[in-house]
Scaffold this motif. Structure first.
Motif, PDB file in Angstrom:
ATOM      1  N   GLY A 193       0.812  -1.215   0.000  1.00 45.28           N
ATOM      2  CA  GLY A 193       0.000   0.000   0.000  1.00 45.28           C
ATOM      3  C   GLY A 193       0.844   1.262   0.000  1.00 45.28           C
ATOM      4  N   SER A 194       1.921   1.251   0.780  1.00 43.16           N
ATOM      5  CA  SER A 194       2.807   2.421   0.831  1.00 43.16           C
ATOM      6  C   SER A 194       3.469   2.659  -0.515  1.00 43.16           C
ATOM      7  CB  SER A 194       3.875   2.234   1.898  1.00 43.16           C
ATOM      8  OG  SER A 194       3.301   2.182   3.166  1.00 43.16           O
ATOM      9  N   ASP A 242      -8.163   9.242   1.910  1.00 43.65           N
ATOM     10  CA  ASP A 242      -9.110   8.145   2.071  1.00 43.65           C
ATOM     11  C   ASP A 242      -8.735   6.961   1.176  1.00 43.65           C
ATOM     12  OD1 ASP A 242     -11.250   6.549   2.640  1.00 43.65           O
ATOM     13  OD2 ASP A 242     -12.747   7.816   1.648  1.00 43.65           O
ATOM     14  N   PRO A 243      -7.966   5.999   1.699  1.00 44.57           N
ATOM     15  CA  PRO A 243      -7.576   4.848   0.880  1.00 44.57           C
ATOM     16  C   PRO A 243      -8.733   3.891   0.609  1.00 44.57           C
ATOM     17  CG  PRO A 243      -6.781   4.572   3.109  1.00 44.57           C
ATOM     18  CD  PRO A 243      -7.401   5.939   3.031  1.00 44.57           C
ATOM     19  N   THR A 244      -9.855   4.049   1.309  1.00 44.93           N
ATOM     20  CA  THR A 244     -11.002   3.173   1.095  1.00 44.93           C
ATOM     21  C   THR A 244     -12.007   3.763   0.112  1.00 44.93           C
ATOM     22  OG1 THR A 244     -12.185   4.109   2.975  1.00 44.93           O
ATOM     23  CG2 THR A 244     -10.770   2.206   3.415  1.00 44.93           C
ATOM     24  N   GLY A 259       0.730   3.769  -3.039  1.00 42.04           N
ATOM     25  CA  GLY A 259       0.261   5.100  -2.646  1.00 42.04           C
ATOM     26  C   GLY A 259       1.269   6.171  -3.019  1.00 42.04           C
ATOM     27  N   TYR A 318      -7.042  12.229  -1.306  1.00 39.91           N
ATOM     28  CA  TYR A 318      -5.725  11.719  -0.923  1.00 39.91           C
ATOM     29  C   TYR A 318      -5.743  10.936   0.386  1.00 39.91           C
ATOM     30  CZ  TYR A 318      -4.282  15.346  -4.180  1.00 39.91           C
ATOM     31  OH  TYR A 318      -4.142  16.124  -5.270  1.00 39.91           O
ATOM     32  N   LEU A 339     -11.659   5.527  -6.375  1.00 37.67           N
ATOM     33  CA  LEU A 339     -10.307   6.059  -6.481  1.00 37.67           C
ATOM     34  C   LEU A 339      -9.721   5.796  -7.873  1.00 37.67           C
ATOM     35  CD1 LEU A 339      -7.805   6.593  -3.910  1.00 37.67           C
ATOM     36  CD2 LEU A 339      -6.975   5.048  -5.657  1.00 37.67           C
TER      37      LEU A 339
END
Length: 140
Positions: free
Chosen positions: A45-46, A99-101, A49, A97, A105
């Motif tokens: 994820g990092s 809100d990864p959920t 992202g 930016y 997206l």
């Protein structure tokens, strides 16, 4: 009779040992797999992202720079370009930016990429954006 019961309990322990060890091994494996999955997911994820952040940052810097350049020589021909740049900037500013959920997206990112390509076509510049995985620098 007591000797038979002791022997029977010992035999049952031997027979049930496989099932017990299987259960213990499963629990240990599940706990280890969960931990490794969280660590791997966080790393993945990092990385992705950061790639998306770099891409969006590039688009915003590009749009702001061209907006500044075109406003210095504003005429009818550049007004369409400026409107397209303003549209791209608004899309980037609305991008979630934090809100990864966010369920749209990828859809919104695709729209930003499409608008960026449209702007590049209008400005007659090449629109390739690449992140080099071999080094930490961006290549354009």
């Amino acid at each position: 009779m007591a000797a038979v019961m002791v022997g029977h309990d010992m035999f049952e322990e031997i027979v049930m040992a496989e099932e017990r060890f299987h259960g213990e091994g499963y629990q240990e494996g599940y706990a280890e797999g969960s931990h490794v999955g969280v660590v791997e997911g966080r790393r993945y994820g990092s990385l992705h992202g950061a790639k998306i952040g770099s891409e969006i940052g590039y688009y915003l810097g590009f749009a702001l720079t061209w907006q500044c350049l075109l406003q210095k020589c504003a005429d009818e021909r550049n007004s369409k370009k400026i409107r397209a740049l303003n549209s791209l900037i608004r899309m980037i500013q609305k991008f979630p930016y934090e809100d990864p959920t966010y369920d749209k997206l990828q859809e919104d990112l695709g729209k930003i990429r499409g608008k960026f390509k449209q702007v590049c076509t209008m400005l007659n510049v090449q629109s390739d954006f690449r992140i080099s995985t071999e080094s930490s620098s961006l290549t354009f």
